[in-house]
Write a protein that holds these residues in place. Sequence first.
Motif, PDB file in Angstrom:
ATOM      1  N   PRO A 262     -44.923  64.681   4.686  1.00 19.05           N
ATOM      2  CA  PRO A 262     -45.419  66.002   5.710  1.00 19.05           C
ATOM      3  C   PRO A 262     -45.568  67.134   4.910  1.00 19.05           C
ATOM      4  O   PRO A 262     -44.329  67.544   4.196  1.00 19.05           O
ATOM      5  CB  PRO A 262     -44.433  66.076   6.794  1.00 19.05           C
ATOM      6  N   SER A 263     -46.570  67.989   5.198  1.00 17.38           N
ATOM      7  CA  SER A 263     -46.734  69.163   4.563  1.00 17.38           C
ATOM      8  C   SER A 263     -45.617  70.394   4.852  1.00 17.38           C
ATOM      9  O   SER A 263     -45.209  71.078   4.138  1.00 17.38           O
ATOM     10  CB  SER A 263     -48.195  69.735   4.842  1.00 17.38           C
ATOM     11  N   GLU A 264     -45.132  70.177   6.094  1.00 13.51           N
ATOM     12  CA  GLU A 264     -44.105  71.013   6.781  1.00 13.51           C
ATOM     13  C   GLU A 264     -42.787  70.763   5.900  1.00 13.51           C
ATOM     14  O   GLU A 264     -41.927  71.685   5.975  1.00 13.51           O
ATOM     15  CB  GLU A 264     -44.221  71.089   8.001  1.00 13.51           C
ATOM     16  N   GLU A 265     -42.507  69.719   5.369  1.00 11.85           N
ATOM     17  CA  GLU A 265     -41.266  69.358   4.685  1.00 11.85           C
ATOM     18  C   GLU A 265     -41.355  69.826   3.286  1.00 11.85           C
ATOM     19  O   GLU A 265     -39.994  69.550   2.324  1.00 11.85           O
ATOM     20  CB  GLU A 265     -40.916  67.905   4.882  1.00 11.85           C
ATOM     21  N   ILE A 266     -42.354  69.903   2.514  1.00  6.13           N
ATOM     22  CA  ILE A 266     -42.384  70.250   1.006  1.00  6.13           C
ATOM     23  C   ILE A 266     -41.569  71.316   0.925  1.00  6.13           C
ATOM     24  O   ILE A 266     -40.772  71.345  -0.364  1.00  6.13           O
ATOM     25  CB  ILE A 266     -43.872  70.360   0.597  1.00  6.13           C
ATOM     26  N   SER A 267     -41.542  72.651   1.415  1.00  2.81           N
ATOM     27  CA  SER A 267     -40.814  73.402   1.304  1.00  2.81           C
ATOM     28  C   SER A 267     -39.325  73.084   1.209  1.00  2.81           C
ATOM     29  O   SER A 267     -38.678  73.673   0.143  1.00  2.81           O
ATOM     30  CB  SER A 267     -41.150  74.751   1.872  1.00  2.81           C
ATOM     31  N   ARG A 268     -38.848  72.503   2.037  1.00  2.00           N
ATOM     32  CA  ARG A 268     -37.428  71.949   2.162  1.00  2.00           C
ATOM     33  C   ARG A 268     -37.249  71.378   0.743  1.00  2.00           C
ATOM     34  O   ARG A 268     -35.917  71.428   0.298  1.00  2.00           O
ATOM     35  CB  ARG A 268     -37.172  71.515   3.750  1.00  2.00           C
ATOM     36  N   LEU A 269     -38.041  70.364   0.618  1.00  6.51           N
ATOM     37  CA  LEU A 269     -37.873  69.561  -0.509  1.00  6.51           C
ATOM     38  C   LEU A 269     -37.832  70.037  -1.789  1.00  6.51           C
ATOM     39  O   LEU A 269     -36.747  69.950  -2.604  1.00  6.51           O
ATOM     40  CB  LEU A 269     -38.854  68.201  -0.424  1.00  6.51           C
ATOM     41  N   GLN A 270     -38.553  71.118  -1.962  1.00  4.65           N
ATOM     42  CA  GLN A 270     -38.617  71.960  -3.061  1.00  4.65           C
ATOM     43  C   GLN A 270     -37.436  72.521  -3.440  1.00  4.65           C
ATOM     44  O   GLN A 270     -36.847  72.943  -4.494  1.00  4.65           O
ATOM     45  CB  GLN A 270     -39.800  73.024  -2.993  1.00  4.65           C
ATOM     46  N   ASN A 271     -36.714  73.059  -2.259  1.00  3.09           N
ATOM     47  CA  ASN A 271     -35.616  73.931  -2.436  1.00  3.09           C
ATOM     48  C   ASN A 271     -34.338  73.127  -2.476  1.00  3.09           C
ATOM     49  O   ASN A 271     -33.114  73.519  -2.281  1.00  3.09           O
ATOM     50  CB  ASN A 271     -35.514  74.946  -1.335  1.00  3.09           C
ATOM     51  N   ASP A 272     -34.375  71.721  -2.335  1.00  5.41           N
ATOM     52  CA  ASP A 272     -33.168  71.026  -2.329  1.00  5.41           C
ATOM     53  C   ASP A 272     -33.173  70.297  -3.774  1.00  5.41           C
ATOM     54  O   ASP A 272     -33.782  69.435  -4.103  1.00  5.41           O
ATOM     55  CB  ASP A 272     -33.305  69.918  -1.182  1.00  5.41           C
ATOM     56  N   PRO A 273     -32.147  70.627  -4.701  1.00  4.59           N
ATOM     57  CA  PRO A 273     -32.214  70.024  -5.887  1.00  4.59           C
ATOM     58  C   PRO A 273     -31.740  68.729  -5.888  1.00  4.59           C
ATOM     59  O   PRO A 273     -31.977  68.086  -6.805  1.00  4.59           O
ATOM     60  CB  PRO A 273     -30.697  70.755  -6.656  1.00  4.59           C
ATOM     61  N   ASN A 274     -31.221  68.165  -4.965  1.00  3.69           N
ATOM     62  CA  ASN A 274     -30.855  66.691  -4.792  1.00  3.69           C
ATOM     63  C   ASN A 274     -31.953  65.952  -4.324  1.00  3.69           C
ATOM     64  O   ASN A 274     -31.722  64.544  -3.744  1.00  3.69           O
ATOM     65  CB  ASN A 274     -29.545  66.353  -4.105  1.00  3.69           C
ATOM     66  N   SER A 275     -33.184  66.343  -3.989  1.00  4.29           N
ATOM     67  CA  SER A 275     -34.194  65.763  -3.178  1.00  4.29           C
ATOM     68  C   SER A 275     -34.862  64.731  -4.028  1.00  4.29           C
ATOM     69  O   SER A 275     -35.570  63.746  -3.662  1.00  4.29           O
ATOM     70  CB  SER A 275     -35.190  66.607  -2.446  1.00  4.29           C
ATOM     71  N   GLY A 276     -35.011  65.160  -5.295  1.00  5.16           N
ATOM     72  CA  GLY A 276     -35.662  64.349  -6.253  1.00  5.16           C
ATOM     73  C   GLY A 276     -37.166  64.637  -6.280  1.00  5.16           C
ATOM     74  O   GLY A 276     -37.956  64.061  -6.741  1.00  5.16           O
ATOM     75  N   PHE A 277     -37.589  65.725  -5.478  1.00  6.69           N
ATOM     76  CA  PHE A 277     -39.144  66.106  -5.335  1.00  6.69           C
ATOM     77  C   PHE A 277     -39.606  66.910  -6.822  1.00  6.69           C
ATOM     78  O   PHE A 277     -39.060  67.363  -7.557  1.00  6.69           O
ATOM     79  CB  PHE A 277     -39.105  67.386  -4.480  1.00  6.69           C
ATOM     80  N   VAL A 278     -40.743  66.327  -7.002  1.00 10.66           N
ATOM     81  CA  VAL A 278     -41.253  66.906  -8.332  1.00 10.66           C
ATOM     82  C   VAL A 278     -43.000  67.137  -7.685  1.00 10.66           C
ATOM     83  O   VAL A 278     -43.630  66.420  -6.905  1.00 10.66           O
ATOM     84  CB  VAL A 278     -41.840  65.566  -9.210  1.00 10.66           C
ATOM     85  N   LEU A 279     -43.518  68.377  -8.225  1.00 10.75           N
ATOM     86  CA  LEU A 279     -44.843  68.973  -7.961  1.00 10.75           C
ATOM     87  C   LEU A 279     -45.724  68.543  -9.548  1.00 10.75           C
ATOM     88  O   LEU A 279     -45.667  69.004 -10.260  1.00 10.75           O
ATOM     89  CB  LEU A 279     -44.906  70.191  -7.619  1.00 10.75           C
ATOM     90  N   GLY A 280     -46.226  67.493  -9.521  1.00  8.35           N
ATOM     91  CA  GLY A 280     -46.709  66.881 -10.800  1.00  8.35           C
ATOM     92  C   GLY A 280     -48.338  67.483 -10.510  1.00  8.35           C
ATOM     93  O   GLY A 280     -49.060  67.961  -9.556  1.00  8.35           O
ATOM     94  N   ALA A 281     -49.072  67.204 -11.658  1.00  8.85           N
ATOM     95  CA  ALA A 281     -50.278  67.458 -11.843  1.00  8.85           C
ATOM     96  C   ALA A 281     -51.307  66.286 -11.854  1.00  8.85           C
ATOM     97  O   ALA A 281     -50.839  65.224 -11.938  1.00  8.85           O
ATOM     98  CB  ALA A 281     -50.522  68.158 -13.232  1.00  8.85           C
ATOM     99  N   ASN A 282     -52.402  66.446 -10.996  1.00  5.65           N
ATOM    100  CA  ASN A 282     -53.491  65.747 -10.808  1.00  5.65           C
ATOM    101  C   ASN A 282     -54.852  66.070 -11.406  1.00  5.65           C
ATOM    102  O   ASN A 282     -55.005  67.138 -10.989  1.00  5.65           O
ATOM    103  CB  ASN A 282     -53.193  64.856  -9.483  1.00  5.65           C
ATOM    104  N   LEU A 283     -55.481  65.299 -11.799  1.00  7.19           N
ATOM    105  CA  LEU A 283     -56.817  65.540 -12.140  1.00  7.19           C
ATOM    106  C   LEU A 283     -57.906  64.946 -11.108  1.00  7.19           C
ATOM    107  O   LEU A 283     -58.106  64.063 -11.086  1.00  7.19           O
ATOM    108  CB  LEU A 283     -57.407  64.968 -13.565  1.00  7.19           C
ATOM    109  N   GLY A 284     -58.276  65.769 -10.236  1.00  7.09           N
ATOM    110  CA  GLY A 284     -59.112  65.463  -9.271  1.00  7.09           C
ATOM    111  C   GLY A 284     -59.234  66.610  -8.033  1.00  7.09           C
ATOM    112  O   GLY A 284     -58.798  67.492  -8.160  1.00  7.09           O
TER     113      GLY A 284
END
Length: 536
Positions: A262-284
């Motif tokens: 869910p888009s509303e959860e992205i900020s929380r995941l980004q700020n949690d060092p234990n979440s395993g969240f990655v903002l990767g790159a996509n060509l598209g």
Amino acid sequence: MVLSVAIAGCSSGTQKPEQQAQQKKETVIRYNLGAQPETIDPALNSAVDGANVILHTFEGLVNLDEHQQPVPGVAEKWEVSNDGLVWTFHLRKNAKWSDGQPVTAKDFAYAWKRALDPATGAEYAYQLYYIKNGQAFNEGKATADDLGIKVVDDYTIEVTLEAPTPYILQIFAFPTLFPVRQDIVEKYGDKWAQQADTYIGNGAFKVSEMVYQDHITMVKNENYWNKDAIKPDKLIFTEMTDESTMLASYENGEVDVIDNMPSEEISRLQNDPNSGFVLGANLGTYYIDFNNQKPPFNNPLVRKAFSLAIDRKAIVENVTKGGQLPADAFVGPGFPDADPTKQFHDVQGPFYDATKANVEEAKKALAEAGYPDGKGFPKVTYLYNEGQGHQNIAQALQEMWKQNLGVEVELASQEWQVFQETRRRGDYDIARDGWLADYTDPMTMLDLFTSNSGNNNAQYKNPEYDALIDKAKKTNNEAERMQAMHDAQQLLLGQDWAVAPLYFYTDPYCVKPGLKGVIADPLGFKRFHFAYWENQ
């Protein structure tokens, strides 16, 4: 596991190394694939979900490494003629199918001819137009014998191209060009790729179980030529489509990798060092299809009005929230131009201001089309596939078109497989779409809209556009090739407003801490061949 327990129970004293190896914990990786793929037949698939399965169960002549560079696959070596037209591939003799039969040059020749055969109906047939007479055969103007495909012997295949193609090795690494077994396809017909025991592949894994709309299980293929380098013993691809359910399953330890939340959860995941969240790159690019053949969207002025009425910046900042960039073109950042130090996107520049809606110009275009302030505009529907993220975008678009154009747009959603077929048939007014690059050249974004492309869901047809793409594919001059593609995009967006790009993709995903070696490539694929659990 039963065997190893029995051995342990009967032994007394120190275990031997081979006994310890037998008791080694099975390496299992669980990835949420998303919706049930429409197909996992290499010739028929045109979606990322199906390709993620195919990439683990089949292998082409060439593989791409983690940097998207071609490396040997089934072909252990190759050479090319001085004019760049004839490629000769030498297959490794220890390449086998999952049932132990050898992989031969005939398997590749059969697969390519099958994908090009118009009777097959492969949407990606145009990926083989690079082969001499490929397009002519697909259009019924040549025979299979006319194709530039020559089986020299069981382990040598010679391919003649229509023109030198700088990215051709990336094409040979694409799933549509993977081999398939003629005997299996002919014996089981369309059902061969629908059940585990007939889904015979030549990749690192083989399917052991398929449960419709639930999961696909793959185990290491003991007949794969490079099996010793493959880390996981088992892959389980689950098929959850609801973003909240995906995230809950991930956080509850039921899956190890997700690439939607869910888009509303992205900020929380980004700020949690234990979440395993990655903002990767996509060509598209995430974009909107206007049905170019159906009123009222067969009028470029209507398409222009609907495109300019969109506030793309508001969508990425307030709706998607995944670091996406508002799209001011169809070809986004990351593709090189003739000068490889420059990007195709930057050389051409924007087609409109993607940071805001141009309401004045949008209203003007709609009035010129005969609908001042939206008066008299017919009933139209925006179609999207199920998913909270797509629904949120649809609702935002609906409100923008109402506020900025005075037009009421209805919304409708369909289950993924049904939606794909509806959109493919052109049975819609406006529809959600998205395209991830198949290789790192602008052509992968632009040949999508040729009249003969099976993935041209917008039903866009412009002979001048087709000619420019054809020129770009056949010229030997890199500057001329890039200019032809710039000119084509100018027609697509600057003149015809055929589609409405919304944003350039990013790849927000989560990987469980401790899981290493997962390759998330910019083409949208997740590769687990060399993934492993730390400390296991």
